[in-house]
Design an enzyme around this catalytic site. Structure first.
Site, PDB file in Angstrom:
ATOM      1  N   THR A 112      -4.468  -3.345  -3.721  1.00  8.21           N
ATOM      2  CA  THR A 112      -5.682  -2.842  -4.597  1.00  8.21           C
ATOM      3  C   THR A 112      -5.067  -1.492  -5.258  1.00  8.21           C
ATOM      4  OG1 THR A 112      -6.421  -1.437  -2.744  1.00  8.21           O
ATOM      5  CG2 THR A 112      -7.460  -3.535  -2.903  1.00  8.21           C
ATOM      6  N   LEU A 165      -6.579  -0.822   3.419  1.00  9.39           N
ATOM      7  CA  LEU A 165      -6.754   0.439   3.711  1.00  9.39           C
ATOM      8  C   LEU A 165      -6.565   1.544   2.592  1.00  9.39           C
ATOM      9  CD1 LEU A 165      -5.384  -0.130   7.082  1.00  9.39           C
ATOM     10  CD2 LEU A 165      -7.614  -0.180   6.809  1.00  9.39           C
ATOM     11  N   ASN A 172       0.922  -1.117   0.142  1.00  6.39           N
ATOM     12  CA  ASN A 172      -0.067  -0.013   0.065  1.00  6.39           C
ATOM     13  C   ASN A 172       1.060   1.280  -0.287  1.00  6.39           C
ATOM     14  OD1 ASN A 172      -2.495   1.546   0.061  1.00  6.39           O
ATOM     15  ND2 ASN A 172      -3.156   0.658   1.884  1.00  6.39           N
ATOM     16  N   PHE A 173       0.182   2.512  -0.133  1.00  3.36           N
ATOM     17  CA  PHE A 173       0.912   3.504  -0.127  1.00  3.36           C
ATOM     18  C   PHE A 173       2.004   3.818  -0.932  1.00  3.36           C
ATOM     19  CE2 PHE A 173      -1.130   2.801   4.362  1.00  3.36           C
ATOM     20  CZ  PHE A 173      -2.001   3.606   4.243  1.00  3.36           C
ATOM     21  N   LEU A 174       2.080   3.222  -2.196  1.00  3.14           N
ATOM     22  CA  LEU A 174       2.704   3.717  -3.364  1.00  3.14           C
ATOM     23  C   LEU A 174       2.580   4.909  -3.803  1.00  3.14           C
ATOM     24  CD1 LEU A 174       4.692   2.797  -5.510  1.00  3.14           C
ATOM     25  CD2 LEU A 174       2.793   1.673  -7.071  1.00  3.14           C
TER      26      LEU A 174
HETATM   27  S1  NHW Z   1      -2.968   2.161  -5.266  1.00  7.14           S
HETATM   28  C1  NHW Z   1      -2.398   3.908  -5.109  1.00  7.14           C
HETATM   29  C2  NHW Z   1      -1.115   4.050  -5.719  1.00  7.14           C
HETATM   30  N1  NHW Z   1      -0.714   5.412  -5.615  1.00  7.14           N
HETATM   31  C3  NHW Z   1      -1.325   6.578  -6.379  1.00  7.14           C
HETATM   32  O1  NHW Z   1      -1.922   6.377  -7.185  1.00  7.14           O
HETATM   33  C4  NHW Z   1      -0.837   7.734  -5.988  1.00  7.14           C
HETATM   34  C5  NHW Z   1      -0.710   8.910  -6.893  1.00  7.14           C
HETATM   35  N2  NHW Z   1       0.344   8.387  -8.016  1.00  7.14           N
HETATM   36  C6  NHW Z   1       1.380   7.978  -7.985  1.00  7.14           C
HETATM   37  O2  NHW Z   1       2.086   8.311  -6.982  1.00  7.14           O
HETATM   38  C7  NHW Z   1      -2.562   1.605  -3.604  1.00  7.14           C
HETATM   39  C8  NHW Z   1       2.082   7.448  -9.355  1.00  7.14           C
HETATM   40  O3  NHW Z   1       1.352   7.757 -10.344  1.00  7.14           O
HETATM   41  C9  NHW Z   1       2.477   5.873  -8.972  1.00  7.14           C
HETATM   42  C10 NHW Z   1       2.940   5.344 -10.673  1.00  7.14           C
HETATM   43  C11 NHW Z   1       3.542   5.826  -7.975  1.00  7.14           C
HETATM   44  C12 NHW Z   1       1.419   5.212  -8.844  1.00  7.14           C
HETATM   45  N3  NHW Z   1      -0.006   0.000  -8.984  1.00  7.14           N
HETATM   46  O4  NHW Z   1       7.081   5.441 -12.385  1.00  7.14           O
HETATM   47  P1  NHW Z   1       6.079   5.162 -13.891  1.00  7.14           P
HETATM   48  C13 NHW Z   1      -1.120   0.713  -3.489  1.00  7.14           C
HETATM   49  O5  NHW Z   1      -0.206   1.633  -3.190  1.00  7.14           O
HETATM   50  C14 NHW Z   1       2.675   1.131 -13.208  1.00  7.14           C
HETATM   51  C15 NHW Z   1       0.754  -0.786  -9.355  1.00  7.14           C
HETATM   52  O6  NHW Z   1       6.489   5.718 -14.860  1.00  7.14           O
HETATM   53  P2  NHW Z   1       4.042   6.822 -12.423  1.00  7.14           P
HETATM   54  C16 NHW Z   1      -0.849  -0.620  -4.137  1.00  7.14           C
HETATM   55  C17 NHW Z   1       2.183   1.312 -14.849  1.00  7.14           C
HETATM   56  O7  NHW Z   1       0.983   0.225 -14.970  1.00  7.14           O
HETATM   57  N4  NHW Z   1       1.590  -0.437 -10.799  1.00  7.14           N
HETATM   58  O8  NHW Z   1       4.537   5.684 -13.385  1.00  7.14           O
HETATM   59  C18 NHW Z   1       0.548  -0.483  -5.156  1.00  7.14           C
HETATM   60  C19 NHW Z   1       3.213   1.201 -15.398  1.00  7.14           C
HETATM   61  O9  NHW Z   1       3.817  -0.258 -15.645  1.00  7.14           O
HETATM   62  P3  NHW Z   1       3.571  -0.993 -17.091  1.00  7.14           P
HETATM   63  C20 NHW Z   1       1.140   0.712 -11.169  1.00  7.14           C
HETATM   64  O10 NHW Z   1       2.797   7.463 -12.622  1.00  7.14           O
HETATM   65  C21 NHW Z   1       0.723  -1.964  -5.456  1.00  7.14           C
HETATM   66  C22 NHW Z   1       4.336   1.764 -14.470  1.00  7.14           C
HETATM   67  O11 NHW Z   1       3.874   1.662 -13.023  1.00  7.14           O
HETATM   68  C23 NHW Z   1       0.191   1.512 -10.455  1.00  7.14           C
HETATM   69  O12 NHW Z   1       5.340   7.901 -12.202  1.00  7.14           O
HETATM   70  C24 NHW Z   1       2.031  -1.999  -6.306  1.00  7.14           C
HETATM   71  C25 NHW Z   1       4.522   3.337 -14.629  1.00  7.14           C
HETATM   72  O13 NHW Z   1       5.654   3.646 -14.039  1.00  7.14           O
HETATM   73  C26 NHW Z   1      -0.277   1.280  -9.342  1.00  7.14           C
HETATM   74  N5  NHW Z   1      -1.106   1.761  -8.462  1.00  7.14           N
HETATM   75  O14 NHW Z   1       3.987   6.120 -10.933  1.00  7.14           O
HETATM   76  C27 NHW Z   1       2.346  -3.569  -6.864  1.00  7.14           C
HETATM   77  N6  NHW Z   1       0.214   2.929 -11.190  1.00  7.14           N
HETATM   78  O15 NHW Z   1       3.983  -2.415 -16.752  1.00  7.14           O
HETATM   79  C28 NHW Z   1       2.516  -4.252  -5.604  1.00  7.14           C
HETATM   80  C29 NHW Z   1       1.134   2.605 -12.242  1.00  7.14           C
HETATM   81  O16 NHW Z   1       1.822  -0.653 -17.297  1.00  7.14           O
HETATM   82  C30 NHW Z   1       3.084  -5.690  -6.219  1.00  7.14           C
HETATM   83  N7  NHW Z   1       1.565   1.406 -12.333  1.00  7.14           N
HETATM   84  O17 NHW Z   1       4.105  -0.183 -18.187  1.00  7.14           O
HETATM   85  C31 NHW Z   1       3.409  -6.815  -5.152  1.00  7.14           C
HETATM   86  C32 NHW Z   1       4.826  -6.400  -4.602  1.00  7.14           C
HETATM   87  C33 NHW Z   1       5.286  -7.446  -3.490  1.00  7.14           C
HETATM   88  C34 NHW Z   1       5.288  -8.914  -4.164  1.00  7.14           C
HETATM   89  C35 NHW Z   1       5.805  -9.722  -2.711  1.00  7.14           C
HETATM   90  C36 NHW Z   1       6.079 -11.243  -3.272  1.00  7.14           C
HETATM   91  C1  EN5 Z   2      -6.861   2.246  -1.862  1.00 11.74           C
HETATM   92  N1  EN5 Z   2      -6.166   1.749  -0.835  1.00 11.74           N
HETATM   93  O1  EN5 Z   2     -12.067   8.028  -7.245  1.00 11.74           O
HETATM   94  C2  EN5 Z   2      -6.029   2.522  -2.909  1.00 11.74           C
HETATM   95  N2  EN5 Z   2     -13.018   8.018  -5.296  1.00 11.74           N
HETATM   96  O2  EN5 Z   2     -16.426   6.693  -5.800  1.00 11.74           O
HETATM   97  C3  EN5 Z   2      -6.534   3.585  -3.769  1.00 11.74           C
HETATM   98  N3  EN5 Z   2     -16.354   9.732  -5.796  1.00 11.74           N
HETATM   99  O3  EN5 Z   2     -15.243   9.375  -3.809  1.00 11.74           O
HETATM  100  C4  EN5 Z   2      -7.550   3.223  -4.842  1.00 11.74           C
HETATM  101  N4  EN5 Z   2     -14.998  12.746  -9.627  1.00 11.74           N
HETATM  102  O4  EN5 Z   2     -18.742   9.403  -6.713  1.00 11.74           O
HETATM  103  C5  EN5 Z   2      -8.028   4.578  -5.322  1.00 11.74           C
HETATM  104  N5  EN5 Z   2     -19.719  11.179  -5.400  1.00 11.74           N
HETATM  105  C6  EN5 Z   2      -9.565   4.359  -6.074  1.00 11.74           C
HETATM  106  C7  EN5 Z   2     -10.536   5.447  -5.667  1.00 11.74           C
HETATM  107  C8  EN5 Z   2     -10.006   6.851  -5.763  1.00 11.74           C
HETATM  108  C9  EN5 Z   2     -11.024   7.877  -5.141  1.00 11.74           C
HETATM  109  C10 EN5 Z   2     -12.299   7.895  -5.908  1.00 11.74           C
HETATM  110  C11 EN5 Z   2     -14.713   7.960  -5.991  1.00 11.74           C
HETATM  111  C12 EN5 Z   2     -15.358   6.494  -5.270  1.00 11.74           C
HETATM  112  C13 EN5 Z   2     -15.281   9.146  -4.973  1.00 11.74           C
HETATM  113  C14 EN5 Z   2     -16.983  10.782  -5.352  1.00 11.74           C
HETATM  114  C15 EN5 Z   2     -16.606  12.013  -5.880  1.00 11.74           C
HETATM  115  C16 EN5 Z   2     -16.666  12.450  -7.076  1.00 11.74           C
HETATM  116  C17 EN5 Z   2     -15.944  13.582  -7.617  1.00 11.74           C
HETATM  117  C18 EN5 Z   2     -15.735  13.762  -8.951  1.00 11.74           C
HETATM  118  C19 EN5 Z   2     -18.631  10.301  -5.837  1.00 11.74           C
HETATM  119  C20 EN5 Z   2     -21.047  10.881  -5.755  1.00 11.74           C
HETATM  120  C21 EN5 Z   2     -21.677  10.647  -4.362  1.00 11.74           C
HETATM  121  C22 EN5 Z   2     -23.191  10.432  -4.289  1.00 11.74           C
HETATM  122  C23 EN5 Z   2     -23.846  10.423  -3.036  1.00 11.74           C
HETATM  123  C24 EN5 Z   2     -25.210  10.648  -3.066  1.00 11.74           C
HETATM  124  C25 EN5 Z   2     -25.692   9.343  -3.764  1.00 11.74           C
HETATM  125  C26 EN5 Z   2     -25.242   9.215  -4.940  1.00 11.74           C
HETATM  126  C27 EN5 Z   2     -23.507   9.101  -4.954  1.00 11.74           C
END
Ligand code: NHW
Ligand code: EN5
Length: 388
Positions: A172, A388, A136-138
Site C-alpha cells: 500500500t 500495517l 512495507n517500511f520502505l
Molecule cells: S508506503 C510508505 C513508503 N515510505 C514513505 O513514504 C516514507 C517517507 N518517504 C521516503 O522514505 C508503504 C522516500 O520518499 C521513499 C522514496 C523511500 C518512499 N512505493 O529514491 P527516489 C511501503 O513501504 C518511486 C513505491 O528518487 P525518494 C510500500 C517513485 O514513483 N514506489 O525517491 C513500499 C519513483 O519511481 P518512478 C515509490 O523519495 C512498496 C522512485 O520511487 C514510493 O528518495 C514498494 C523515486 O525514487 C512508494 N511509496 O524515495 C514497492 N515512493 O517510476 C514494492 C516513491 O515514478 C513492489 N516511489 O520514477 C513489490 C516488490 C516485491 C515484488 C516481489 C515479487
Molecule cells: C501504510 N502502511 O495522511 C503505508 N494520514 O486521513 C503508508 N489525517 O491522519 C500510507 N494534514 O484527516 C500512508 N484529521 C498514507 C497516510 C499518511 C498519513 C496521513 C491522514 C489520514 C490523517 C488527519 C490529520 C490531518 C492533519 C493535516 C485528519 C481529520 C480528523 C477529523 C476528526 C473529526 C471528524 C472529521 C475528521
C-alpha cells in the site's frame, strides 16, 4: 512519467482501457537459476545489510530511522511512530525470511540510512490463492531523498523474494503509482477531542464549543455487549474458523491459517488488541474485532509529542450487529487511553463509520499488487486485506 515503474510488471496506466488482458500473473515465473545471484549495486559509500531483529541494538536503529524519516501527512504535522515491539511483530510472522529485512548502511559510520522489508503471506485474489510478499517500511533517510535509491531497494527486495520462488507482492502507499487495485479513504473517530484539536489533528466544527464537542464524542465506560472479552490463545481455532469463512466473501483477502491467526491476532500489549463475543449461553465465539496500535509523533507542538492511534484491523460480526461490535471496540480503545480510532472504508466498514461518528480524513491509501492483474480493479468494500 514513471521511469522506474514503467519497467515493472504492474498494471500500467495505458492498459487501463484494455479489457482483453486476463486476470492473474502479468509475467510467468523464471527458473530459479535465472534469478540474479548478487545484490544490486549501491552508490559506493553504502552497503547492504540484512537486519537481525533479535538484536535489540539493530531494532533500536531501525526504530529511529523510521521514527525520523517515515511517512508524514500532507502538511507534515504528524509522522508514523511504529514501536520497536510493533516492528518485531510486523516483520516476524510465521515462516518469515530474515533476508527480506533489508537495510542500507553507510560503509564508514555503519549508520542505517534506508530500509525495505517483505514478509510472506498467502493472499487470495478471486479463487486464486497466491504466495506473495507483503512489502512495507520502505524508507530512505531525508538527507538521501530523490537520488533514485528507492528503485534500488525495490529491485533488491524483488530479487530476494524471487529467490524464494515467490513472484507476486502486495503493498500500500499514500502516493499514486501504476496502478492501484483500489483506493481507500481513512476515517477518524475522535476519542480525546480536546487533544486532537490542540495538536491540529482535527478542528472545532462550525457552531461547536469545546464542551459540546467533548460531549458529542463521549462513550460508555465499559463495553455493552454481554460476553465481550479479550481473545486468548484457546480461542485461536474458533477465531480462525470465523475469520476464514468471513474473508471468503471478499475479492482480495489473506488466506489465514491458525498459525497466522495466532501471530496476527493474539493480543500483544500496545501492538495488537483483539476482542470477541462469547455467547453467555452456548460459549460459542460469535463475533470478533481487532485493532493495532500505531502512534504518530506530533511535529512542532509545545504540549504534546505523540498521538496514540488505534487502527481497525479485522472484524467479523455474525450475531452482534457490526455497529454495536465496533462501538465496543471504541469503548475499549477509549478505556486504554487512545486519542483516535482510525479505519479504512474496506470490507463492511462503510456500514458503521458515519453512525459511530467517524469523519473522513485527508489521507488516502492506495492498494497495489505486483505482477498480478485484476481487470478494472475492485471497490474498497470488495477488499478484505489490511496491511500495517
Ligand atoms: S508506503 C510508505 C513508503 N515510505 C514513505 O513514504 C516514507 C517517507 N518517504 C521516503 O522514505 C508503504 C522516500 O520518499 C521513499 C522514496 C523511500 C518512499 N512505493 O529514491 P527516489 C511501503 O513501504 C518511486 C513505491 O528518487 P525518494 C510500500 C517513485 O514513483 N514506489 O525517491 C513500499 C519513483 O519511481 P518512478 C515509490 O523519495 C512498496 C522512485 O520511487 C514510493 O528518495 C514498494 C523515486 O525514487 C512508494 N511509496 O524515495 C514497492 N515512493 O517510476 C514494492 C516513491 O515514478 C513492489 N516511489 O520514477 C513489490 C516488490 C516485491 C515484488 C516481489 C515479487
Ligand atoms: C501504510 N502502511 O495522511 C503505508 N494520514 O486521513 C503508508 N489525517 O491522519 C500510507 N494534514 O484527516 C500512508 N484529521 C498514507 C497516510 C499518511 C498519513 C496521513 C491522514 C489520514 C490523517 C488527519 C490529520 C490531518 C492533519 C493535516 C485528519 C481529520 C480528523 C477529523 C476528526 C473529526 C471528524 C472529521 C475528521
Amino acid at each position: 512519467r514513471h521511469k522506474f515503474w514503467e519497467t515493472q510488471p504492474v498494471g500500467q496506466f495505458r492498459d487501463l482501457a484494455d479489457g482483453s488482458l486476463p486476470d492473474g500473473a502479468i509475467e510467468p515465473p523464471s527458473p530459479l537459476s535465472e534469478v540474479r545471484a548478487d545484490p544490486y549495486p549501491l552508490p559506493a559509500a553504502f552497503e547492504w545489510f540484512t537486519c537481525d531483529l533479535d538484536d535489540d541494538a539493530l531494532l533500536a536503529d531501525l526504530y529511529a530511522l523510521l521514527a525520523h524519516n517515515y511517512v508524514e501527512d500532507d502538511e507534515n504535522m504528524f509522522r508514523f511512530n511504529y514501536s520497536p515491539a510493533f516492528l518485531r511483530w510486523a516483520l516476524r510472522p510465521p515462516s518469515f525470511f530474515r533476508a527480506w529485512h533489508i537495510g542500507v548502511r553507510a560503509k564508514e559510520s555503519k549508520k542505517l540510512v534506508a530500509f525495505i522489508s517483505g514478509v510472506p503471506a498467502r493472499i487470495r485474489a478471486r479463487d486464486d490463492v497466491v504466495r506473495m510478499a507483503e512489502i512495507n517500511f520502505l524508507c530512505v533517510h531525508k538527507k538521501l531523498r530523490s537520488k533514485r535509491l528507492a528503485p534500488v531497494l525495490i529491485r533488491e527486495v524483488t530479487r530476494r523474494v524471487h529467490q524464494e520462488n515467490i513472484w507476486q507482492a502486495a503493498y500500500t502507499a499514500g502516493v499514486v503509482l501504476p496502478t492501484p487495485i483500489t483506493t481507500c479513504r481513512y476515517w477518524h473517530r475522535s476519542l480525546n477531542p480536546k487533544k486532537l484539536i490542540d495538536v491540529g489533528f482535527s478542528r472545532l466544527g462550525p457552531r461547536m464549543t469545546m464542551s459540546r464537542t467533548v460531549r458529542l464524542y463521549k462513550l460508555p465506560d465499559a463495553p455493552l455487549t454481554p460476553g465481550f472479552r479479550q481473545m486468548e490463545l484457546r480461542d485461536v481455532a474458533a477465531v480462525t474458523r470465523l475469520l476464514r469463512s468471513y474473508l471468503a466473501r471478499y475479492v482480495v483477502a489473506p488466506d489465514f491459517d491458525e498459525l497466522d491467526v495466532e501471530h496476527w491476532l493474539l493480543p500483544q500489549e500496545d501492538v495488537v488488541d483483539s476482542y470477541l463475543v462469547e455467547s453467555p449461553e452456548t460459549h460459542e465465539v460469535t463475533d470478533f474485532c481487532s485493532f493495532y496500535t500505531l502512534p504518530s509523533s506530533v511535529l512542532n507542538n509545545a504540549t504534546y509529542s505523540t498521538l496514540k492511534a488505534a487502527y481497525s484491523y479485522y472484524n467479523v460480526a455474525v450475531k452482534t450487529p457490526l455497529q454495536q461490535l465496533m462501538n465496543d471496540a471504541l469503548i475499549v480503545a477509549k478505556q486504554k487511553n487512545y486519542d483516535v480510532f482510525n479505519a479504512l472504508d474496506v470490507m463492511e466498514n462503510e456500514g458503521f463509520l458515519k453512525e459511530l461518528k467517524f469523519g473522513p480524513g485527508d489521507g488516502q491509501l492506495h492498494y497495489y499488487l505486483y505482477n498480478y492483474r485484476i481487470r478494472n480493479g475492485i471497490k474498497p468494500s470488495e477488499l478484505g486485506l489490511v496491511l500495517l
